[in-house]
Design a protein around this motif. Sequence first.
Motif, PDB file in Angstrom:
ATOM      1  N   GLY A 180     -10.375  14.225  49.822  1.00 18.59           N
ATOM      2  CA  GLY A 180      -9.952  15.620  49.913  1.00 18.59           C
ATOM      3  C   GLY A 180      -8.973  16.084  48.859  1.00 18.59           C
ATOM      4  O   GLY A 180      -8.470  17.217  48.928  1.00 18.59           O
ATOM      5  N   ALA A 181      -8.673  15.244  47.858  1.00 18.57           N
ATOM      6  CA  ALA A 181      -7.720  15.640  46.809  1.00 18.57           C
ATOM      7  C   ALA A 181      -8.407  16.512  45.754  1.00 18.57           C
ATOM      8  O   ALA A 181      -9.632  16.471  45.590  1.00 18.57           O
ATOM      9  N   GLU A 182      -7.596  17.289  45.065  1.00 18.34           N
ATOM     10  CA  GLU A 182      -8.083  18.089  43.933  1.00 18.34           C
ATOM     11  C   GLU A 182      -7.696  17.352  42.653  1.00 18.34           C
ATOM     12  O   GLU A 182      -6.515  17.205  42.352  1.00 18.34           O
ATOM     13  N   VAL A 183      -8.690  16.872  41.922  1.00 19.48           N
ATOM     14  CA  VAL A 183      -8.441  16.022  40.753  1.00 19.48           C
ATOM     15  C   VAL A 183      -8.702  16.795  39.467  1.00 19.48           C
ATOM     16  O   VAL A 183      -9.698  17.512  39.346  1.00 19.48           O
ATOM     17  N   THR A 184      -7.794  16.629  38.511  1.00 16.23           N
ATOM     18  CA  THR A 184      -7.990  17.181  37.158  1.00 16.23           C
ATOM     19  C   THR A 184      -7.843  16.047  36.163  1.00 16.23           C
ATOM     20  O   THR A 184      -6.888  15.266  36.244  1.00 16.23           O
ATOM     21  N   VAL A 185      -8.794  15.916  35.247  1.00 24.50           N
ATOM     22  CA  VAL A 185      -8.662  14.916  34.185  1.00 24.50           C
ATOM     23  C   VAL A 185      -8.259  15.630  32.896  1.00 24.50           C
ATOM     24  O   VAL A 185      -8.761  16.704  32.583  1.00 24.50           O
ATOM     25  N   VAL A 186      -7.319  15.019  32.190  1.00 31.08           N
ATOM     26  CA  VAL A 186      -6.763  15.608  30.971  1.00 31.08           C
ATOM     27  C   VAL A 186      -6.934  14.619  29.830  1.00 31.08           C
ATOM     28  O   VAL A 186      -6.551  13.440  29.954  1.00 31.08           O
ATOM     29  N   ALA A 187      -7.508  15.062  28.727  1.00 33.02           N
ATOM     30  CA  ALA A 187      -7.727  14.189  27.573  1.00 33.02           C
ATOM     31  C   ALA A 187      -8.125  15.046  26.376  1.00 33.02           C
ATOM     32  O   ALA A 187      -8.559  16.196  26.546  1.00 33.02           O
ATOM     33  N   PRO A 188      -7.997  14.490  25.180  1.00 29.98           N
ATOM     34  CA  PRO A 188      -8.578  15.195  24.030  1.00 29.98           C
ATOM     35  C   PRO A 188     -10.100  15.234  24.189  1.00 29.98           C
ATOM     36  O   PRO A 188     -10.672  14.354  24.859  1.00 29.98           O
ATOM     37  N   PRO A 189     -10.778  16.219  23.620  1.00 27.42           N
ATOM     38  CA  PRO A 189     -12.239  16.343  23.795  1.00 27.42           C
ATOM     39  C   PRO A 189     -13.003  15.072  23.419  1.00 27.42           C
ATOM     40  O   PRO A 189     -14.020  14.754  24.039  1.00 27.42           O
ATOM     41  N   THR A 190     -12.496  14.328  22.439  1.00 21.27           N
ATOM     42  CA  THR A 190     -13.204  13.127  21.983  1.00 21.27           C
ATOM     43  C   THR A 190     -13.124  11.981  22.988  1.00 21.27           C
ATOM     44  O   THR A 190     -13.897  11.023  22.911  1.00 21.27           O
ATOM     45  N   LEU A 191     -12.164  12.057  23.945  1.00 19.81           N
ATOM     46  CA  LEU A 191     -12.006  10.987  24.930  1.00 19.81           C
ATOM     47  C   LEU A 191     -12.452  11.409  26.330  1.00 19.81           C
ATOM     48  O   LEU A 191     -12.059  10.810  27.329  1.00 19.81           O
ATOM     49  N   LEU A 192     -13.298  12.463  26.387  1.00 18.02           N
ATOM     50  CA  LEU A 192     -13.949  12.856  27.631  1.00 18.02           C
ATOM     51  C   LEU A 192     -15.456  12.606  27.485  1.00 18.02           C
ATOM     52  O   LEU A 192     -16.005  12.760  26.392  1.00 18.02           O
ATOM     53  N   ASP A 229     -14.750   3.696  16.632  1.00 19.80           N
ATOM     54  CA  ASP A 229     -14.648   4.899  15.823  1.00 19.80           C
ATOM     55  C   ASP A 229     -13.238   5.459  15.958  1.00 19.80           C
ATOM     56  O   ASP A 229     -12.452   4.982  16.776  1.00 19.80           O
ATOM     57  N   ALA A 230     -12.927   6.497  15.184  1.00 15.75           N
ATOM     58  CA  ALA A 230     -11.614   7.140  15.272  1.00 15.75           C
ATOM     59  C   ALA A 230     -11.710   8.304  16.262  1.00 15.75           C
ATOM     60  O   ALA A 230     -12.360   9.298  15.989  1.00 15.75           O
ATOM     61  N   TYR A 231     -11.081   8.149  17.432  1.00 17.70           N
ATOM     62  CA  TYR A 231     -11.167   9.173  18.473  1.00 17.70           C
ATOM     63  C   TYR A 231      -9.996  10.150  18.429  1.00 17.70           C
ATOM     64  O   TYR A 231     -10.027  11.174  19.106  1.00 17.70           O
ATOM     65  N   PHE A 232      -8.943   9.813  17.671  1.00 17.23           N
ATOM     66  CA  PHE A 232      -7.814  10.722  17.493  1.00 17.23           C
ATOM     67  C   PHE A 232      -7.135  10.363  16.171  1.00 17.23           C
ATOM     68  O   PHE A 232      -7.280   9.238  15.674  1.00 17.23           O
ATOM     69  N   PRO A 233      -6.398  11.318  15.564  1.00 19.93           N
ATOM     70  CA  PRO A 233      -5.861  11.104  14.208  1.00 19.93           C
ATOM     71  C   PRO A 233      -4.943   9.893  14.086  1.00 19.93           C
ATOM     72  O   PRO A 233      -5.058   9.118  13.146  1.00 19.93           O
ATOM     73  N   SER A 234      -4.001   9.720  15.032  1.00 18.96           N
ATOM     74  CA  SER A 234      -3.055   8.606  14.950  1.00 18.96           C
ATOM     75  C   SER A 234      -2.430   8.376  16.319  1.00 18.96           C
ATOM     76  O   SER A 234      -2.493   9.243  17.201  1.00 18.96           O
ATOM     77  N   ALA A 235      -1.829   7.206  16.470  1.00 18.24           N
ATOM     78  CA  ALA A 235      -1.159   6.890  17.734  1.00 18.24           C
ATOM     79  C   ALA A 235      -0.008   7.860  17.991  1.00 18.24           C
ATOM     80  O   ALA A 235       0.225   8.289  19.127  1.00 18.24           O
ATOM     81  N   ARG A 236       0.693   8.234  16.937  1.00 14.13           N
ATOM     82  CA  ARG A 236       1.826   9.152  17.084  1.00 14.13           C
ATOM     83  C   ARG A 236       1.356  10.529  17.547  1.00 14.13           C
ATOM     84  O   ARG A 236       1.953  11.142  18.430  1.00 14.13           O
TER      85      ARG A 236
END
Length: 311
Positions: A180-192, A229-236
């Motif tokens: 019964g919880a309302e779930v939202t997932v948050v991520a950059p588009p490349t990691l969805l 592959d590169a899913y985001f520009p950098s760790a920072r």
Amino acid sequence: MKHLLSAADLSRDEADLVLDTAEEMRSLADRPIKKLPALRGRTVVNLFFEDSTRTRISFEAAAKRLSADVINFSAKGSSVSKGESLKDTALTLQAMGADAVVCRHGSSGAPHLLAKSGWMTGSVVNAGDGTHEHPTQALLDAFTMRRHLGSLEGRRITIVGDVLHSRVARSNVLLLSTLGAEVTVVAPPTLLPVDMSNWPCGTSYDFDSVLPKSDAVMMLRVQRERMNDAYFPSAREYSRRYGLDRNRMAQLPDEAIVLHPGPMNRGMEISAEVADSTRSVIVEQVTNGVAIRMAVLYLMLSGSNEEEQKA
């Protein structure tokens, strides 16, 4: 329950039964003697084809506290390294009388194959298969949230990070929505995942916008070992946009809690300050993991144990 392969296999009543049973098992942790004779004479095999610390030790502790005999199998140093197939490994375990097999495998669907192929008659628990599912992790996360937040009905849960490669995210979304919880997932588009239309949750690319209305935030590890592959520009850059630090934690409601399935990359998806804060329930998740796995093994195996004793 004969098998536990997916969080989607559990109805609301079944999930509540596991969580309620785990509450009873959790009380054992405070006793001087942490053992029950419920599974005496049963054999549980931990069949791990991937590296693990928390899950393997947790299942081993759970089975031993229920007085089961435990066999630990690691692919490294076994005949698997010589080319033995999953089928032949399963047939070997069947010949040795395994009552339950806890399977972690790098390939999605491997536990399903073990359960449905007819190679073995014992119960199968999915302890994580590829990027597919990890149902006992979702159960222990829900159990931890329930202990802090009460009923999960209507609670707003936010899952942040590498959803694309996360079996934990998929299982949590399925189980939490069942509860019964309302779930939202948050991520950059490349990691969805490309298509999330069949996931019972909302999605967002903006972490800061969902923080003020979250009852619990679960941070996911960036799984570099599954990335080619590169899913985001950098760790920072990733940490700046999607990391949970002191400033972001301050935006959470007063009663909100922070979870992480582990292992953590401190300084990447979660700062050390947040991981060690009073809001963090990460260490408690490990304790609760033993209780949940005790409950799962008990519900799977104790019924057949009782039937045999009556016969």
